[in-house]
Design an enzyme around this catalytic site. Sequence first.
Site, PDB file in Angstrom:
ATOM      1  N   GLY A 248      46.506  63.625  38.974  1.00 24.03           N
ATOM      2  CA  GLY A 248      46.017  64.865  38.592  1.00 24.03           C
ATOM      3  C   GLY A 248      46.171  66.245  39.367  1.00 24.03           C
ATOM      4  CD  GLU A 285      45.200  55.696  38.476  1.00 29.33           C
ATOM      5  OE1 GLU A 285      44.729  56.680  37.657  1.00 29.33           O
ATOM      6  OE2 GLU A 285      44.422  54.864  38.540  1.00 29.33           O
ATOM      7  N   PRO A 286      49.824  59.494  40.126  1.00 32.79           N
ATOM      8  CG  PRO A 286      51.326  59.830  41.846  1.00 32.79           C
ATOM      9  CD  PRO A 286      50.406  58.825  41.334  1.00 32.79           C
ATOM     10  N   GLY A 287      51.078  61.559  37.786  1.00 35.84           N
ATOM     11  CA  GLY A 287      51.952  61.667  36.863  1.00 35.84           C
ATOM     12  C   GLY A 287      52.725  63.044  36.783  1.00 35.84           C
ATOM     13  NE  ARG A 328      51.318  70.677  29.537  1.00 33.19           N
ATOM     14  CZ  ARG A 328      50.882  71.459  30.173  1.00 33.19           C
ATOM     15  NH1 ARG A 328      51.868  72.626  30.425  1.00 33.19           N
ATOM     16  NH2 ARG A 328      49.929  71.747  30.803  1.00 33.19           N
ATOM     17  CB  CYS A 358      55.171  75.742   8.048  1.00 31.40           C
ATOM     18  SG  CYS A 358      56.556  75.747   7.561  1.00 31.40           S
ATOM     19  CD  GLU A 359      50.342  73.830  11.860  1.00 34.21           C
ATOM     20  OE1 GLU A 359      49.390  74.551  12.402  1.00 34.21           O
ATOM     21  OE2 GLU A 359      50.245  72.822  11.499  1.00 34.21           O
ATOM     22  CE1 TYR A 386      50.449  63.493  30.566  1.00 30.53           C
ATOM     23  CE2 TYR A 386      50.479  65.010  32.470  1.00 30.53           C
ATOM     24  CZ  TYR A 386      50.079  63.965  31.867  1.00 30.53           C
ATOM     25  OH  TYR A 386      49.415  63.059  32.794  1.00 30.53           O
TER      26      TYR A 386
HETATM   27  N1  LLP Z   1      45.331  58.684  35.499  1.00 29.21           N
HETATM   28  C1  LLP Z   1      44.619  58.547  34.626  1.00 29.21           C
HETATM   29  C2  LLP Z   1      43.674  57.617  34.135  1.00 29.21           C
HETATM   30  C3  LLP Z   1      44.884  59.493  33.646  1.00 29.21           C
HETATM   31  O1  LLP Z   1      44.010  59.627  32.543  1.00 29.21           O
HETATM   32  C4  LLP Z   1      45.949  60.557  33.965  1.00 29.21           C
HETATM   33  C5  LLP Z   1      46.086  61.677  33.004  1.00 29.21           C
HETATM   34  C6  LLP Z   1      46.600  60.360  35.034  1.00 29.21           C
HETATM   35  C7  LLP Z   1      46.290  59.509  35.961  1.00 29.21           C
HETATM   36  C8  LLP Z   1      47.778  61.314  35.395  1.00 29.21           C
HETATM   37  O2  LLP Z   1      47.347  62.669  35.732  1.00 29.21           O
HETATM   38  P1  LLP Z   1      48.282  63.632  36.289  1.00 29.21           P
HETATM   39  O3  LLP Z   1      48.706  63.356  37.698  1.00 29.21           O
HETATM   40  O4  LLP Z   1      49.513  63.713  35.332  1.00 29.21           O
HETATM   41  O5  LLP Z   1      47.455  64.953  36.354  1.00 29.21           O
HETATM   42  N2  LLP Z   1      48.613  66.227  28.413  1.00 29.21           N
HETATM   43  C9  LLP Z   1      47.877  67.079  29.298  1.00 29.21           C
HETATM   44  C10 LLP Z   1      47.605  66.146  30.494  1.00 29.21           C
HETATM   45  C11 LLP Z   1      46.805  64.952  30.086  1.00 29.21           C
HETATM   46  C12 LLP Z   1      46.407  64.120  31.254  1.00 29.21           C
HETATM   47  C13 LLP Z   1      45.883  62.827  30.690  1.00 29.21           C
HETATM   48  N3  LLP Z   1      45.440  61.905  31.924  1.00 29.21           N
HETATM   49  C14 LLP Z   1      48.880  68.223  29.668  1.00 29.21           C
HETATM   50  O6  LLP Z   1      50.009  68.287  29.098  1.00 29.21           O
HETATM   51  O7  LLP Z   1      48.594  69.011  30.544  1.00 29.21           O
END
Ligand code: LLP
Length: 431
Positions: A248, A285-287, A328, A358-359, A386
Amino acid sequence: MSAPAALPGAPHLVRDGAVLRLDGHDLAALGRRFGTPLYVYSRRAMLDALAGYQRALQGRRHLVCYAMKANSNLAVLQTFAQAGCGFDIVSGGELDRVLAAGGDAAKVVFSGVGKTAAEMRQALVAGVRCFNVESEGELERLDEVARATGVRAPVSLRVNPDVDAGTHPYISTGLKGNKFGIAHADALAAYRRAAALPGLRVVGIDCHIGSQITQVEPYLDTAERMLDLVVQVEAAGIALEHIDFGGGLGITYTDEAPPPAETLVRRLLERVDARGFGDREILFEPGRSLVGNAGVLLTEVQYLKPGRTDEGGRNFCIVDAAMNDLMRPAMYQAWMRIEPCRQRDGVPLRWDIVGPVCESGDWLGRERDLVVQAGDLLAVLSAGAYGMTMASNYNTRPRAAEVLLDGTQVHLVRERESTAELFARERLLPG
Ligand code: LLP
């Protein structure tokens, strides 16, 4: 000529005179070589982002599980696997990708509210590290599947701490009204149930309160509530080996100033230590924070369609990337910085950067002051997270190619789709 200047939040991306460079590579040249739309990522930027987490976690048992939904290209997964990461997955398909990239199932945590029995079986057989369980119903089903498979399922409960992460409602997940996790008030009972089910083995606790979080406080509040629960659960005789603080952490798209990962992790660990849980394994769990600012989307300007200013018209800059390539902006009204790959001299005009779909919602950026001409290449920044993973084939548009830069090396890590591939599985009616 001024010295090369890094762009906000993206130290690997610099404006060198007129030229925009990622990791030293001229982005315009890459766009011409591989065609557009094109995603370009810096491997070094990903590893540097990871290093912030690793520095703070050094010397204690930990596992960084990269949330691969942010960017699941096999070469990206390989990069993180080789750097020692595990993975946070949310589907059987993501597990297949981890294994195809050489990742270790024993370092995989399986999140998500809707795991099917088939996905549970697949993950049990592969030997994932744990299931992050989000409901009582899921506990019961996992127990059944585990007993039928003959493998005890390692379980962590995803607790919904009811903390406001202060982010966009679509990506806020830790509030009572969200579909995610087990309510804090119900968690102890759920742990008791889990401990009583013979197919399950309780191993940890986890949470995830949302995405693009730019402050430390929601994490600290969450930590306190989680640690309160750890005390209660262990008092009930159920040991918790690990604590998973989810992902997050936000990145800089415009003027956000999220804490560095290292600071966030250190502050959390202070709490963990102060409460006497310093011996537990710590998971994250960083993304987005690992890959977001490591990537750009390159697109070519097709047409300029200036509005009649006397009628208050808007100026449209029509590019060859669209909402199907980068969802996004359309989906969250997300503001993503757009830079010309080659800066031109001149007086900027105010453009809406839009795609060919087309939107009316098909835009990448609105009211951007740019000097552009048809044929120019633009870079949408912070597109490493994302971006490609949310791409679709709407309007029968093949998905973009992806390039991963590794120092001086340039690797095409995903070929552009062909339209024939898009309908290869469709069938005409007989006759
Ligand atoms: N762990 C869980 C259980 C999650 O659901 C998520 C993201 C993460 C970790 C990683 O979160 P991060 O570190 O990336 O914030 N599509 C959206 C973001 C959706 C996030 C969903 N869950 C966007 O483009 O902003």
